[in-house]
Design an enzyme around this catalytic site. Structure first.
Site, PDB file in Angstrom:
ATOM      1  N   ASP A   1      -2.275  -1.827   9.929  1.00  0.00           N
ATOM      2  CA  ASP A   1      -2.405  -1.847   8.465  1.00  0.00           C
ATOM      3  C   ASP A   1      -2.937  -3.182   7.933  1.00  0.00           C
ATOM      4  O   ASP A   1      -3.138  -3.333   6.734  1.00  0.00           O
ATOM      5  CB  ASP A   1      -1.030  -1.613   7.810  1.00  0.00           C
TER       6      ASP A   1
ATOM      7  N   LYS B   1       0.837  -1.210   0.000  1.00  0.00           N
ATOM      8  CA  LYS B   1       0.000   0.000   0.000  1.00  0.00           C
ATOM      9  C   LYS B   1       0.865   1.250   0.000  1.00  0.00           C
ATOM     10  O   LYS B   1       2.023   1.222   0.438  1.00  0.00           O
ATOM     11  CB  LYS B   1      -0.951   0.034   1.202  1.00  0.00           C
TER      12      LYS B   1
HETATM   13  P1  ATP Z   1       4.307  -0.290   8.033  1.00  0.00           P
HETATM   14  O1  ATP Z   1       4.260   0.600   6.835  1.00  0.00           O
HETATM   15  O2  ATP Z   1       3.114  -1.205   8.193  1.00  0.00           O
HETATM   16  O3  ATP Z   1       4.682   0.380   9.308  1.00  0.00           O
HETATM   17  P2  ATP Z   1       6.726  -1.261   6.898  1.00  0.00           P
HETATM   18  O4  ATP Z   1       6.295  -1.546   5.505  1.00  0.00           O
HETATM   19  O5  ATP Z   1       7.522   0.001   7.097  1.00  0.00           O
HETATM   20  O6  ATP Z   1       5.477  -1.304   7.823  1.00  0.00           O
HETATM   21  P3  ATP Z   1       7.384  -4.027   7.291  1.00  0.00           P
HETATM   22  O7  ATP Z   1       7.991  -4.490   6.021  1.00  0.00           O
HETATM   23  O8  ATP Z   1       5.998  -4.431   7.565  1.00  0.00           O
HETATM   24  O9  ATP Z   1       7.558  -2.459   7.459  1.00  0.00           O
HETATM   25  O10 ATP Z   1       8.362  -4.533   8.471  1.00  0.00           O
HETATM   26  C1  ATP Z   1       8.337  -4.004   9.763  1.00  0.00           C
HETATM   27  C2  ATP Z   1       9.045  -4.981  10.693  1.00  0.00           C
HETATM   28  O11 ATP Z   1       8.217  -6.128  10.856  1.00  0.00           O
HETATM   29  C3  ATP Z   1      10.349  -5.517  10.141  1.00  0.00           C
HETATM   30  O12 ATP Z   1      11.418  -4.804  10.664  1.00  0.00           O
HETATM   31  C4  ATP Z   1      10.371  -7.003  10.528  1.00  0.00           C
HETATM   32  O13 ATP Z   1      11.287  -7.248  11.545  1.00  0.00           O
HETATM   33  C5  ATP Z   1       8.987  -7.312  11.045  1.00  0.00           C
HETATM   34  N1  ATP Z   1       8.308  -8.412  10.319  1.00  0.00           N
HETATM   35  C6  ATP Z   1       7.640  -9.423  10.872  1.00  0.00           C
HETATM   36  N2  ATP Z   1       7.103 -10.233   9.946  1.00  0.00           N
HETATM   37  C7  ATP Z   1       7.418  -9.728   8.759  1.00  0.00           C
HETATM   38  C8  ATP Z   1       7.143 -10.133   7.430  1.00  0.00           C
HETATM   39  N3  ATP Z   1       6.410 -11.213   7.141  1.00  0.00           N
HETATM   40  N4  ATP Z   1       7.617  -9.355   6.433  1.00  0.00           N
HETATM   41  C9  ATP Z   1       8.329  -8.242   6.723  1.00  0.00           C
HETATM   42  N5  ATP Z   1       8.627  -7.835   7.973  1.00  0.00           N
HETATM   43  C10 ATP Z   1       8.179  -8.565   8.977  1.00  0.00           C
END
Ligand code: ATP
Length: 304
Positions: A139, A11
């Site tokens: 989210d 997203k």
């Molecule tokens: P958001 O925008 O929802 O805050 P993001 O896109 O910035 O999230 P994510 O890729 O969701 O960040 O990752 C956030 C943290 O979640 C990572 O640092 C990781 O350690 C943890 N995590 C747990 N499960 C997963 C997964 N399946 N994929 C990615 N990260 C994961």
């Protein structure tokens, strides 16, 4: 039982308005989520022991133990449906970069809810899955729903938005990630205890979305976390400027960053923008995507 595979989108936030910090540490949000055609795929199999395997983009940085959001989602669904034999083998094929502001972990959680619901023939409705999703992360409900939707509360209370047309985006990936809590903390610091109004939906953005005119939408993109993300990653300023100079209709940090999202007039301009951003050397890679994309959905099995 045959394995179940679910495809789930990343997203971007077309609006991300952050209210004052609440007593529980969260912030009240008013956000407009928009899913884009960058997909992770999650496959689940019944197994004697729970396990998680991750391949693809940033795979080595994704936790594979019990803290993986997909593993947590499987356990949450098993608890909700009181399933005894609930161990699953989860394979995640990642295209959504980690800690990038694209809600990749949340997407994997949503995909796992849909996949296990199907694998176990648990029969939960979208609304029931959404309730479990909200307990897993702000989210996650949106990754189930997809499309374009208004998010309130921490982002988990959703209303589908009236949006016309297809939007062409270029996503510019940064080297390294940003931790969402760090970005909120930087946002609080930058605000320096100044009074913050409750967040409100942008009526101008909603009108632009109804019109289906990307130029109008581009003018209305907003992200209260952008100054905080840029303060932690000053190099993002160059990426945003490069996109604007190359004719993007809108240039914005996605969620808590550091991915930058650039809105193009059409597929051709998106191609030109992707080339210009790559040439400018302001990011580690680009992808062209379209939005809105559908939410988490089962991929039909191979015939035979
Ligand atoms: P958001 O925008 O929802 O805050 P993001 O896109 O910035 O999230 P994510 O890729 O969701 O960040 O990752 C956030 C943290 O979640 C990572 O640092 C990781 O350690 C943890 N995590 C747990 N499960 C997963 C997964 N399946 N994929 C990615 N990260 C994961």
């Amino acid at each position: 039982m045959t394995p179940v595979t679910v495809r789930v989108p990343a997203k971007v936030n077309l609006q991300l308005s952050v209210g004052p910090r609440r007593d529980d540490g969260y912030h009240d949000l008013m956000t407009v989520f928009h899913s884009v055609s960058l997909f992770d795929e999650v496959t689940v199999w019944p197994a004697d022991r729970a396990s998680v395997r991750v391949t693809g983009q940033d795979a080595s940085q994704v936790p594979t133990g019990r803290t993986n959001l997909a593993a947590r989602a499987a356990r949450a669904l098993a608890t909700a449906v009181k399933r005894r034999q609930s161990a699953v083998q989860i394979e995640i094929r990642k295209r959504i970069p980690i800690a990038a502001g694209l809600a990749g972990g949340s997407a994997d959680a949503a995909a796992t809810l849909v996949a296990c619901n199907e694998l176990w023939q648990a029969g939960l409705t979208q609304a029931e899955l959404s309730e479990i999703a909200a307990g897993l992360g702000s989210d996650v409900p949106f990754a189930l729903l997809g499309g374009t939707a208004i998010g309130q509360g921490r982002g988990e209370r959703l209303t589908a938005a009236l949006a016309a047309g297809t939007y062409h985006w270029v996503l510019a990936f940064a080297t390294g990630g940003l931790s969402t809590p760090d970005v909120y903390a930087a946002c609080d610091r930058l605000r320096d205890a100044a009074p913050v109004a409750p967040p409100e939906l942008s009526t101008a953005l909603m009108a632009a979305l109804r019109s289906g005119d990307p130029a109008a939408v581009g003018l209305q993109l907003s992200n209260d976390l952008q100054p905080a993300a840029v303060s932690l990653r000053p190099d993002l300023r160059r990426a945003l400027a490069a996109g604007e100079e190359s004719g993007a209709l809108g240039a914005i940090v996605s969620g808590s960053g550091p991915t930058c999202a650039f809105l193009a007039a059409d597929a051709r301009q998106a191609g030109e923008l992707a080339v210009a951003l790559t040439g400018a050397g302001v990011c580690r890679g680009v992808v062209r995507v379209q939005g809105p994309a559908p939410g988490a959905a089962v991929v039909p099995g191979e015939p035979g």
